[in-house]
Structure formats: structure tokens, C-alpha cells
Design an enzyme around this catalytic site. Structure first.
Site, PDB file in Angstrom:
ATOM      1  N   GLU A  91       0.782  -1.369   0.023  1.00  0.00           N
ATOM      2  CA  GLU A  91      -0.082   0.037   0.192  1.00  0.00           C
ATOM      3  C   GLU A  91       1.189   1.421  -0.051  1.00  0.00           C
ATOM      4  OE1 GLU A  91      -3.110  -1.835   3.014  1.00  0.00           O
ATOM      5  OE2 GLU A  91      -2.304  -0.104   3.606  1.00  0.00           O
ATOM      6  N   CYS A 104       3.176   8.120   1.805  1.00  0.00           N
ATOM      7  CA  CYS A 104       3.963   7.072   2.532  1.00  0.00           C
ATOM      8  C   CYS A 104       4.363   5.638   2.315  1.00  0.00           C
ATOM      9  CB  CYS A 104       2.384   7.227   4.065  1.00  0.00           C
ATOM     10  SG  CYS A 104       2.875   5.617   5.336  1.00  0.00           S
ATOM     11  N   CYS A 111       5.029  -8.048   6.985  1.00  0.00           N
ATOM     12  CA  CYS A 111       5.690  -7.553   8.580  1.00  0.00           C
ATOM     13  C   CYS A 111       6.313  -8.571   9.343  1.00  0.00           C
ATOM     14  CB  CYS A 111       5.898  -6.151   9.326  1.00  0.00           C
ATOM     15  SG  CYS A 111       7.105  -5.623   9.995  1.00  0.00           S
ATOM     16  N   CYS A 115       4.182  -6.237  16.049  1.00  0.00           N
ATOM     17  CA  CYS A 115       3.089  -5.318  16.562  1.00  0.00           C
ATOM     18  C   CYS A 115       1.544  -5.523  17.000  1.00  0.00           C
ATOM     19  CB  CYS A 115       3.565  -4.193  16.396  1.00  0.00           C
ATOM     20  SG  CYS A 115       5.597  -3.733  15.775  1.00  0.00           S
ATOM     21  N   CYS A 118      -0.920  -3.558  15.365  1.00  0.00           N
ATOM     22  CA  CYS A 118      -0.801  -2.529  13.714  1.00  0.00           C
ATOM     23  C   CYS A 118      -0.977  -3.446  12.680  1.00  0.00           C
ATOM     24  CB  CYS A 118       1.048  -2.797  13.383  1.00  0.00           C
ATOM     25  SG  CYS A 118       1.412  -2.744  11.603  1.00  0.00           S
ATOM     26  N   GLU A 162       9.189  -3.237   7.965  1.00  0.00           N
ATOM     27  CA  GLU A 162      10.363  -2.477   9.148  1.00  0.00           C
ATOM     28  C   GLU A 162      11.452  -2.274   7.515  1.00  0.00           C
ATOM     29  OE1 GLU A 162      10.993  -1.235  12.054  1.00  0.00           O
ATOM     30  OE2 GLU A 162      13.226  -1.211  10.937  1.00  0.00           O
ATOM     31  N   CYS A 335      -1.427   1.967   8.364  1.00  0.00           N
ATOM     32  CA  CYS A 335      -0.446   1.406   8.085  1.00  0.00           C
ATOM     33  C   CYS A 335      -1.438  -0.925   7.417  1.00  0.00           C
ATOM     34  CB  CYS A 335       0.741   1.038   9.594  1.00  0.00           C
ATOM     35  SG  CYS A 335       1.801  -0.515   8.638  1.00  0.00           S
TER      36      CYS A 335
END
Ligand code: SAH
Ligand code: SF4
Length: 345
Positions: A91, A104, A111, A115, A118, A162, A335
Site C-alpha cells: 500500500e 507514505c 512485516c 506489533c 498493527c 520494517e 498501516c
């Protein structure tokens, strides 16, 4: 086949020489694609027709296929979901704000950091992006903006992934976009956000880039940070903060800390005071943003009154703080949220 955006300008020249073409042709293609934002070499009319055909046969000029595009109700935020040739999804979000066009971009598909709050972390890791796939996200939006006489002014590496787990490709992409013979987007216009990969923070500091650094903190003690950010077990706060101090000392640059405010979890007066004590003496700025709710995390965003209190406490401890708006909330601009929805369907 070679993907055009994976090559930097020198690699382009070498490639042209290996094809038996003079180096100045490589420069023409580079300028055509990065300055004039041609969609393909066919549009670069300075090139002889046979060369245009040869390039079309031998090189790939796009990896990104638009799968979905959403515009927020106020029209200021645009989010695109791209599919890559191996069907991985990423994205990219454009935010128009204060005369700025901030993009962005993603550095990985998915990822591995996990987390808990997220959406990208919740979907797991698919693969690293190549430098070209990072560059092409910017080129895609630069073309779109050029139709309206506008330009990308800032790029934040805060989309999926990341960036410090794909360091070489991210830095190469920035260097390609930074090239003065091409897009010439200044290094200071870029910000890389990391979850806190300590050895790479040391490396980034030592290399003295002009690129801005943001560190996603979200908690100021190891117990809480362990529960939100599994990577904290490997890179605990004492090591992370030491690396941040070193970065500021070596580069003389101000660092940004990111803090997603989660109601009842990290938004109390005590949390703010703990944060202030942790970062005391570091030339920094704290960005707080109310949590974007996601499917697999029960946390809720802080109220705006609590966010204001949090900011006031930091400021009274001498730490500058900005409350970021949750932009594009109606288009899942948080995100990884749009890809998560598509992966489900
Ligand atoms: N992996 C990097 C960059 C991508 S995430 C990093 O973690 O810093 C970009 C930012 O969005 C990080 O600060 C991250 O903590 C934050 N973020 C992720 N999910 C969020 C959510 N649901 N609400 C608010 N911020 C979130
Ligand atoms: Fe990865 Fe950043 Fe999401 Fe954590 S917040 S899972 S590091 S993208």
C-alpha cells in the site's frame, strides 16, 4: 528481464554499454523516466525508434499494478493498493496537507515484527521489496500529481514493513530518487520510521545520512513495550535509547519518537512522565497519534482530551510534541489495513 527501477544511474549506464548503446542514451532514458515522468520509453521521443523497441523487449518498466484506489471523503488522502508480479500486495498513501504532498511508502510486503496493534504485523511477512519497487511507488504518485501541476514534496517510509530489515534496498531507493540528474528529491525530505532495530540505527548514524529518522516507541518501560512490540525483547529500551542518543550526537539531527495513544494502555499522566524521563536530554520531537483500531487488537484510540493532556505534560517537561490527525480514517489509510481487508476477501 531487468526491472528498470532496480538500477541506479551508474548501473543503467553499464547496462546500456553492455547492450552496445552509448552511455548518453542511458542518461536520456533516466531523465525521461525520472524528470519527465514518462510512463515508458516509447514516450521518450529523443530515443531512436529501434532503441525504444529494444528497451521494451529487454526491460520491465513497471512492477506495480493498481488493484484498488480509495480517496478519503475530504479528498485529501489517496490510498492505493498495488499488486506485484508475484501477487504480493503493498500500500502507498498520499496525504495532501499544508501545501505538502506527503507520500507514505512501503518497504516490505507484510512485516515480520508482529506489533500487536498493527494491521501489517497481524498479516505476517511476505517478502522484502526491491529498491525499484520502493522507487516506483513514488514515481506512480509523481505522475499522478504532475497531471495537476503538483509534486511529491515529502516521503515517509512508514507504510507496510520494517525498513531497517530491508536497509540496503531502502537506502538505494532513496539515493535513486535523490539523484540530481533525475527526480532530485532532497534527502532531508525523506523520513524512515523504524520499530527500533538497534544495530541498524548504529549503522545509519555512522553513515551520517541527511534522511530523517523516526523511532516507534509507544511504551517507556520494557514490560509494556514487550507486550505491544515483540522486537523489544531483542532490542530492549536501554539499548534502543542508547542508540538514539548516539544517533543524535553523531549526526546533530533531531530525532522523532512515534507514540500511538491507546486508551488505558499508554495514555496516562504516568505514561507521559515516564516517557519524558526516558528521552530526557535527547534532541527529539514526539509525535502522538490516537490508535487506528485494527481487526485483531482490542485497544481503542485515546480521547482528544487525553491526547491534549499527554502533549501538555511532555511540553512542560521541555519535550516538543505534536498530535497527528488520524488521516484518511474512512479509507483504512492506517498501516496495512487495506491489504488486510483484501487478503481476507
Ligand atoms: N515498521 C516501521 C514503519 C512502518 S509502521 C515502524 O514500526 O516504525 C509506521 C508507524 O505506524 C509506526 O510508528 C507504527 O507503530 C504505527 N502504527 C502501526 N499500526 C498503527 C495503528 N493501528 N495505529 C496507529 N499507529 C500505528
Ligand atoms: Fe512492522 Fe512497523 Fe507494523 Fe510493527 S508497526 S508490525 S514494525 S510495520
Amino acid at each position: 528481464m531487468i526491472y528498470f527501477f532496480d538500477l541506479d544511474r551508474n548501473q543503467m549506464k553499464d547496462y546500456f554499454l553492455s547492450m552496445g548503446e552509448p552511455a548518453f542514451r542511458a542518461e536520456q532514458v533516466w531523465r525521461g523516466m525520472y524528470q519527465h515522468l514518462a510512463e515508458s520509453p516509447e514516450e521518450i521521443t529523443a530515443l531512436p525508434k529501434p532503441l525504444r523497441e529494444k528497451l521494451r523487449a529487454e526491460m520491465i518498466f513497471t512492477h506495480l499494478k493498481t488493484e484498488d484506489r480509495l480517496v478519503s471523503s475530504d479528498g485529501e488522502t489517496v490510498k492505493t493498493l498495488f499488486t506485484l508480479p508475484d501477487s504480493a500486495r503493498i500500500e502507498t498513501v498520499l496525504m495532501h496537507y499544508d501545501e505538502r504532498e506527503t507520500l507514505c511508502i512501503s518497504s516490505q510486503a507484510g512485516c515480520a515484527m508482529g506489533c500487536v496493534f498493527c494491521a501489517t504485523g497481524q498479516m505476517g511477512f511476505k517478502r522484502n521489496l526491491t529498491s525499484g519497487e520502493i522507487v516506483e511507488q513514488v514515481i506512480h504518485y509523481a505522475r499522478e500529481l504532475a497531471h495537476r501541476g503538483r509534486k511529491v514534496t515529502n516521503v515517509v517510509v512508514m507504510g507496510m514493513g520494517e525498513p531497517f530489515h530491508n536497509y540496503e534496498a531502502v537506502m538505494k531507493a532513496i539515493q535513486q530518487l535523490n539523484d540530481a540528474q533525475g527526480m532530485n528529491l532532497g534527502a532531508r525530505r525523506f523520513t524512515i520510521s523504524t520499530v527500533g532495530i538497534v544495530p541498524i540505527i548504529h549503522r545509519f548514524a555512522a553513515e551520517k545520512h541527511q534522511v530523517n529518522l523516526a523511532v516507534s516507541l509507544h511504551a517507556a518501560n520494557d514490560n509494556l513495550r514487550d507486550s505491544l512490540i515483540p522486537a523489544n525483547r531483542k532490542y530492549p529500551l536501554n539499548k534502543l535509547i542508547a542508540a538514539c542518543r548516539e544517533y543524535v550526537e553523531i549526526t546533530g539531527r533531531r530525532l522523532t519518537f512515534e507514540w500511538a495513544l491507546i486508551a488505558g494502555v499508554n495514555d496516562s499522566t504516568h505514561d507521559a512522565l515516564e516517557l519524558a524521563a526516558l528521552v530526557k536530554g535527547i534532541n527529539c520531537h514526539v509525535n502522538v497519534i490516537p490508535l487506528n483500531p485494527t481487526a485483531q487488537f482490542p485497544g481503542a484510540p485515546t480521547t482528544s482530551a487525553r491526547a491534549q493532556d499527554f502533549k501538555k505534560i511532555l511540553e512542560s517537561s521541555g519535550i516538543p510534541c505534536t498530535i497527528r490527525l488520524r488521516r484518511g480514517i474512512d479509507i483504512q489509510a492506517g498501516c496495512g489495513q487495506l491489504a488486510a481487508r483484501h487478503n481476507k476477501g
